[in-house]
Design a protein around this motif. Structure first.
Motif, PDB file in Angstrom:
ATOM      1  N   MET A 232       0.840  -1.194   0.000  1.00 48.89           N
ATOM      2  CA  MET A 232       0.000   0.000   0.000  1.00 48.89           C
ATOM      3  C   MET A 232       0.879   1.248   0.000  1.00 48.89           C
ATOM      4  O   MET A 232       1.930   1.267   0.634  1.00 48.89           O
ATOM      5  N   ARG A 233       0.434   2.260  -0.733  1.00 46.48           N
ATOM      6  CA  ARG A 233       1.147   3.536  -0.732  1.00 46.48           C
ATOM      7  C   ARG A 233       0.232   4.632  -0.213  1.00 46.48           C
ATOM      8  O   ARG A 233      -0.979   4.589  -0.383  1.00 46.48           O
ATOM      9  N   THR A 234       0.829   5.609   0.436  1.00 44.88           N
ATOM     10  CA  THR A 234       0.061   6.727   1.005  1.00 44.88           C
ATOM     11  C   THR A 234       0.540   8.083   0.494  1.00 44.88           C
ATOM     12  O   THR A 234      -0.022   9.110   0.866  1.00 44.88           O
ATOM     13  N   ASP A 235       1.540   8.094  -0.371  1.00 44.19           N
ATOM     14  CA  ASP A 235       2.129   9.355  -0.836  1.00 44.19           C
ATOM     15  C   ASP A 235       1.323   9.936  -1.998  1.00 44.19           C
ATOM     16  O   ASP A 235       1.817  10.068  -3.123  1.00 44.19           O
ATOM     17  N   ILE A 236       0.100  10.338  -1.715  1.00 49.72           N
ATOM     18  CA  ILE A 236      -0.814  10.771  -2.782  1.00 49.72           C
ATOM     19  C   ILE A 236      -0.405  12.095  -3.423  1.00 49.72           C
ATOM     20  O   ILE A 236      -0.881  12.421  -4.514  1.00 49.72           O
ATOM     21  N   ASP A 237       0.451  12.856  -2.775  1.00 50.00           N
ATOM     22  CA  ASP A 237       0.883  14.141  -3.339  1.00 50.00           C
ATOM     23  C   ASP A 237       2.224  14.043  -4.067  1.00 50.00           C
ATOM     24  O   ASP A 237       2.747  15.053  -4.531  1.00 50.00           O
ATOM     25  N   ASN A 238       2.758  12.841  -4.167  1.00 46.15           N
ATOM     26  CA  ASN A 238       4.069  12.633  -4.781  1.00 46.15           C
ATOM     27  C   ASN A 238       3.914  12.458  -6.297  1.00 46.15           C
ATOM     28  O   ASN A 238       4.008  11.354  -6.823  1.00 46.15           O
ATOM     29  N   TRP A 239       3.695  13.573  -6.981  1.00 43.53           N
ATOM     30  CA  TRP A 239       3.409  13.539  -8.416  1.00 43.53           C
ATOM     31  C   TRP A 239       4.535  14.153  -9.248  1.00 43.53           C
ATOM     32  O   TRP A 239       5.091  15.191  -8.891  1.00 43.53           O
ATOM     33  N   LYS A 240       4.835  13.495 -10.335  1.00 43.75           N
ATOM     34  CA  LYS A 240       5.659  14.057 -11.417  1.00 43.75           C
ATOM     35  C   LYS A 240       4.988  13.589 -12.711  1.00 43.75           C
ATOM     36  O   LYS A 240       5.425  12.613 -13.337  1.00 43.75           O
ATOM     37  N   PRO A 241       3.899  14.259 -13.102  1.00 52.34           N
ATOM     38  CA  PRO A 241       3.071  13.751 -14.204  1.00 52.34           C
ATOM     39  C   PRO A 241       3.776  13.772 -15.552  1.00 52.34           C
ATOM     40  O   PRO A 241       4.589  14.654 -15.841  1.00 52.34           O
ATOM     41  N   LEU A 242       3.441  12.767 -16.361  1.00 55.38           N
ATOM     42  CA  LEU A 242       3.906  12.742 -17.740  1.00 55.38           C
ATOM     43  C   LEU A 242       3.278  13.887 -18.522  1.00 55.38           C
ATOM     44  O   LEU A 242       2.215  14.398 -18.169  1.00 55.38           O
ATOM     45  N   SER A 243       3.918  14.264 -19.601  1.00 52.80           N
ATOM     46  CA  SER A 243       3.334  15.236 -20.524  1.00 52.80           C
ATOM     47  C   SER A 243       2.273  14.545 -21.369  1.00 52.80           C
ATOM     48  O   SER A 243       2.209  13.305 -21.430  1.00 52.80           O
ATOM     49  N   VAL A 244       1.451  15.339 -22.033  1.00 50.92           N
ATOM     50  CA  VAL A 244       0.433  14.774 -22.918  1.00 50.92           C
ATOM     51  C   VAL A 244       1.087  13.932 -24.007  1.00 50.92           C
ATOM     52  O   VAL A 244       0.626  12.824 -24.315  1.00 50.92           O
ATOM     53  N   SER A 245       2.172  14.422 -24.580  1.00 47.44           N
ATOM     54  CA  SER A 245       2.836  13.671 -25.652  1.00 47.44           C
ATOM     55  C   SER A 245       3.396  12.349 -25.143  1.00 47.44           C
ATOM     56  O   SER A 245       3.376  11.337 -25.856  1.00 47.44           O
TER      57      SER A 245
ATOM     58  N   PHE B 214       0.823   8.998 -13.955  1.00 47.40           N
ATOM     59  CA  PHE B 214      -0.496   9.255 -14.524  1.00 47.40           C
ATOM     60  C   PHE B 214      -1.539   8.426 -13.792  1.00 47.40           C
ATOM     61  O   PHE B 214      -1.216   7.511 -13.038  1.00 47.40           O
ATOM     62  N   GLN B 215      -2.783   8.815 -14.014  1.00 46.42           N
ATOM     63  CA  GLN B 215      -3.904   8.146 -13.371  1.00 46.42           C
ATOM     64  C   GLN B 215      -4.851   7.631 -14.449  1.00 46.42           C
ATOM     65  O   GLN B 215      -5.119   8.320 -15.442  1.00 46.42           O
ATOM     66  N   ILE B 216      -5.352   6.417 -14.266  1.00 46.02           N
ATOM     67  CA  ILE B 216      -6.315   5.838 -15.196  1.00 46.02           C
ATOM     68  C   ILE B 216      -7.706   5.927 -14.582  1.00 46.02           C
ATOM     69  O   ILE B 216      -7.932   5.453 -13.471  1.00 46.02           O
TER      70      ILE B 216
ATOM     71  N   ASP C  57      -1.538  16.762 -12.156  1.00 45.66           N
ATOM     72  CA  ASP C  57      -1.579  15.346 -12.531  1.00 45.66           C
ATOM     73  C   ASP C  57      -2.070  15.239 -13.974  1.00 45.66           C
ATOM     74  O   ASP C  57      -2.289  16.254 -14.634  1.00 45.66           O
ATOM     75  N   ILE C  58      -2.234  14.014 -14.453  1.00 44.92           N
ATOM     76  CA  ILE C  58      -2.787  13.797 -15.784  1.00 44.92           C
ATOM     77  C   ILE C  58      -3.592  12.506 -15.766  1.00 44.92           C
ATOM     78  O   ILE C  58      -3.177  11.508 -15.172  1.00 44.92           O
ATOM     79  N   ASP C  59      -4.785  12.554 -16.366  1.00 42.27           N
ATOM     80  CA  ASP C  59      -5.726  11.441 -16.331  1.00 42.27           C
ATOM     81  C   ASP C  59      -5.952  10.868 -17.723  1.00 42.27           C
ATOM     82  O   ASP C  59      -6.032  11.607 -18.707  1.00 42.27           O
ATOM     83  N   VAL C  60      -6.092   9.541 -17.763  1.00 45.45           N
ATOM     84  CA  VAL C  60      -6.429   8.840 -18.997  1.00 45.45           C
ATOM     85  C   VAL C  60      -7.670   8.001 -18.732  1.00 45.45           C
ATOM     86  O   VAL C  60      -7.751   7.304 -17.723  1.00 45.45           O
ATOM     87  N   LEU C  61      -8.630   8.079 -19.627  1.00 42.10           N
ATOM     88  CA  LEU C  61      -9.883   7.352 -19.458  1.00 42.10           C
ATOM     89  C   LEU C  61      -9.899   6.117 -20.348  1.00 42.10           C
ATOM     90  O   LEU C  61      -9.570   6.197 -21.527  1.00 42.10           O
TER      91      LEU C  61
ATOM     92  N   ILE D 193       2.073  10.596 -22.683  1.00 41.04           N
ATOM     93  CA  ILE D 193       0.898   9.733 -22.520  1.00 41.04           C
ATOM     94  C   ILE D 193       0.528   9.110 -23.861  1.00 41.04           C
ATOM     95  O   ILE D 193       0.196   7.916 -23.945  1.00 41.04           O
ATOM     96  N   VAL D 194       0.580   9.899 -24.911  1.00 44.11           N
ATOM     97  CA  VAL D 194       0.286   9.375 -26.250  1.00 44.11           C
ATOM     98  C   VAL D 194       1.243   8.242 -26.582  1.00 44.11           C
ATOM     99  O   VAL D 194       0.844   7.207 -27.136  1.00 44.11           O
ATOM    100  N   ASN D 195       2.514   8.397 -26.235  1.00 41.28           N
ATOM    101  CA  ASN D 195       3.496   7.346 -26.501  1.00 41.28           C
ATOM    102  C   ASN D 195       3.167   6.061 -25.752  1.00 41.28           C
ATOM    103  O   ASN D 195       3.381   4.961 -26.260  1.00 41.28           O
ATOM    104  N   VAL D 196       2.634   6.183 -24.538  1.00 43.49           N
ATOM    105  CA  VAL D 196       2.292   5.015 -23.737  1.00 43.49           C
ATOM    106  C   VAL D 196       1.074   4.290 -24.301  1.00 43.49           C
ATOM    107  O   VAL D 196       1.044   3.058 -24.384  1.00 43.49           O
ATOM    108  N   PHE D 197       0.046   5.054 -24.721  1.00 46.14           N
ATOM    109  CA  PHE D 197      -1.245   4.455 -25.042  1.00 46.14           C
ATOM    110  C   PHE D 197      -1.534   4.269 -26.532  1.00 46.14           C
ATOM    111  O   PHE D 197      -2.416   3.493 -26.899  1.00 46.14           O
ATOM    112  N   SER D 198      -0.836   4.965 -27.396  1.00 44.27           N
ATOM    113  CA  SER D 198      -1.252   5.020 -28.800  1.00 44.27           C
ATOM    114  C   SER D 198      -1.235   3.669 -29.512  1.00 44.27           C
ATOM    115  O   SER D 198      -2.006   3.451 -30.453  1.00 44.27           O
TER     116      SER D 198
END
Length: 200
Positions: free
Chosen positions: A1-14, A106-108, A48-52, A16-21
């Motif tokens: 379990m993790r509790t560090d909910i504020d420990n963010w270094k979000p990916l850029s939109v581009s 990122f968050q899904i 942060d950054i979200d992907v649906l 994210i595209v590389n991860v999901f495309s």
């Protein structure tokens, strides 16, 4: 379990595209970044950054993502390691980082669908065809339609300052049809009224 909910270094939109495309699934950018893709500019800072994605395609996404990332399911206020082969029946959010101690990248956001329709979990009578909830930016990046993203923000148990800021940013460019859909949806979820309706 993790509790560090504020420990963010979000990916850029581009990134994210590389991860999901290349994944054989339906996906799109959600959250504040979706609205900025619609506006065509960065209207505010994003922490942060979200992907649906759909629940039906969740395990497909897992097999692609777990090669390079560590995934945690958000349940009952806890972030628990999501193990291979586990189908998430009711989980709505998955948080992703490089490893067990790296910042969140990122968050899904998981949506439910049936018979080709997206179903709004807070008021299941609100539905749209899956092929009608996603738009694409001039660069071809898929993102959640603004009226639907605003419904998620307005329909939350706690409307944050940035959510109202997003509404103010979007109001001048929302079409009459988008405003009407959002108004009708808010009236369905909140039959006693909602503060955003007067702005629409």
């Amino acid at each position: 379990m993790r509790t560090d909910i504020d420990n963010w270094k979000p990916l850029s939109v581009s990134s994210i595209v590389n991860v999901f495309s290349k994944m054989p699934i339906t996906w799109c950018i959600a959250g504040g970044w979706a609205l900025d893709l619609h506006v065509g500019r960065n209207s505010r800072e994003h922490s942060d950054i979200d992907v649906l994605i759909t629940r039906k395609e969740l395990l497909i996404a897992y097999q692609w993502i777990q090669k390079d990332w560590t995934l945690y399911k958000a349940e009952d206020g806890k972030l628990l390691h999501w193990v291979d082969g586990e189908f998430l029946k009711s989980t709505r959010d998955v948080w992703v980082s490089r490893n067990h101690v790296a910042p969140w990248a990122f968050q899904i956001m998981i949506i439910d669908s049936k018979d080709g329709n997206w179903i709004y979990r807070r008021e299941k009578s609100i539905k749209r065809a899956m092929n009608e909830i996603i738009l694409k930016s001039p660069d071809g990046i898929p993102y959640l339609k603004p009226e639907i993203q605003l419904l998620y923000k307005a329909g939350s148990s706690k409307i944050r300052e940035k959510d109202f800021q997003d509404l103010q940013t979007m109001l001048p460019i929302l079409s009459t049809q988008e405003k009407e859909w959002l108004t009708l949806s808010l009236k369905k979820q909140f039959p006693d009224g909602h503060t955003w309706i007067e702005y629409l």
